[in-house]
Structures are given as structure tokens and as C-alpha cells.
Write an enzyme that holds these catalytic residues in place. Structure first.
Site, mmCIF file in Angstrom:
data_model
loop_
_atom_site.group_PDB
_atom_site.id
_atom_site.type_symbol
_atom_site.label_atom_id
_atom_site.label_comp_id
_atom_site.label_asym_id
_atom_site.label_seq_id
_atom_site.Cartn_x
_atom_site.Cartn_y
_atom_site.Cartn_z
ATOM 1 N N HIS A 73 0.851 -1.191 0.000
ATOM 2 C CA HIS A 73 0.000 0.000 0.000
ATOM 3 C C HIS A 73 0.888 1.242 0.000
ATOM 4 C CE1 HIS A 73 -3.853 -2.008 1.786
ATOM 5 N NE2 HIS A 73 -3.269 -2.765 0.865
ATOM 6 N N GLU A 79 1.068 3.880 1.902
ATOM 7 C CA GLU A 79 1.649 4.262 3.189
ATOM 8 C C GLU A 79 2.830 3.359 3.552
ATOM 9 O OE1 GLU A 79 -2.787 5.232 3.317
ATOM 10 O OE2 GLU A 79 -1.544 3.588 2.598
ATOM 11 N N CYS A 106 -5.901 2.223 5.754
ATOM 12 C CA CYS A 106 -6.597 0.995 6.134
ATOM 13 C C CYS A 106 -6.032 0.537 7.485
ATOM 14 C CB CYS A 106 -6.393 -0.072 5.058
ATOM 15 S SG CYS A 106 -4.725 -0.791 5.045
ATOM 16 N N CYS A 131 -2.238 -0.282 7.326
ATOM 17 C CA CYS A 131 -1.407 0.917 7.217
ATOM 18 C C CYS A 131 -1.439 1.727 8.504
ATOM 19 C CB CYS A 131 -1.857 1.769 6.030
ATOM 20 S SG CYS A 131 -1.521 0.960 4.453
#
Length: 98
Positions: free
Chosen positions: A56, A58, A86, A89
């Protein structure tokens, strides 16, 4: 355009998301990590291009910042992301301690 200095970092996060989409790397998510007014980490979603469900934006930005700063803790840093993190993250952000 706003003169808010934080606005430029949000725009950088959005730009990272757009570039990732243009390069067909993953979903429309981008992130930058800032320390002392300078971007020290960048990331965009690379889940599909890396076949990695943890890639992801991040996470990629945290990895980049830790590499660039030669540390596993991002004390004194701020994170700007194009979307609400999310749970995975959020946990990574918590452990990186920006």
C-alpha cells in the site's frame, strides 16, 4: 492555490497516486512522509504490480523514508496520504512512530 504549506504535501500525495495509476502499478493511493519541511519518503500503491497485498502507498512511503533516514522510527515526521489509511497501514504508521 492555498498558501498553506501542508497543502503542497497533500498535493504531492495525490500526484503520487495519479502517477501510480498512470503507470498501472496499483490502486489510486499515494503518500509522502515529511521531516523538517522536506519530503523524506514517497509511495504509491503497488499491490498489483508487485503481487504484494502489503504494498500500500503508506507502507511503501514508510519503507522509503526509513531507508532514506537510516532508521526504523520516523520520529518528527508527518504523513500525508491521499486516502484514510486501512487498518494495516494505520498499524504500520503507529509502529513507525511519526
Amino acid at each position: 492555490m492555498s498558501k498553506d504549506p501542508n497543502n503542497k504535501f497533500m498535493l504531492e500525495a495525490v500526484t503520487a497516486a495519479l502517477k501510480g495509476m498512470e503507470n498501472n502499478e496499483g490502486g489510486p493511493f499515494g503518500c509522502v512522509i515529511v521531516k523538517d519541511g522536506k519530503i523524506v519518503g514517497r509511495g504509491n500503491n503497488k499491490v498489483t504490480s508487485h503481487n504484494d497485498p502489503t504494498a500500500h502507498a503508506e507502507i511503501m512511503a514508510i519503507r522509503d523514508a526509513c531507508k532514506n533516514l537510516n532508521t526504523f522510527q520516523l520520529e518528527g515526521c508527518e504523513i500525508y496520504t491521499s486516502c484514510e489509511p486501512c487498518p494495516m497501514c494505520f498499524g504500520a504508521i503507529y509502529w513507525a512512530r511519526p
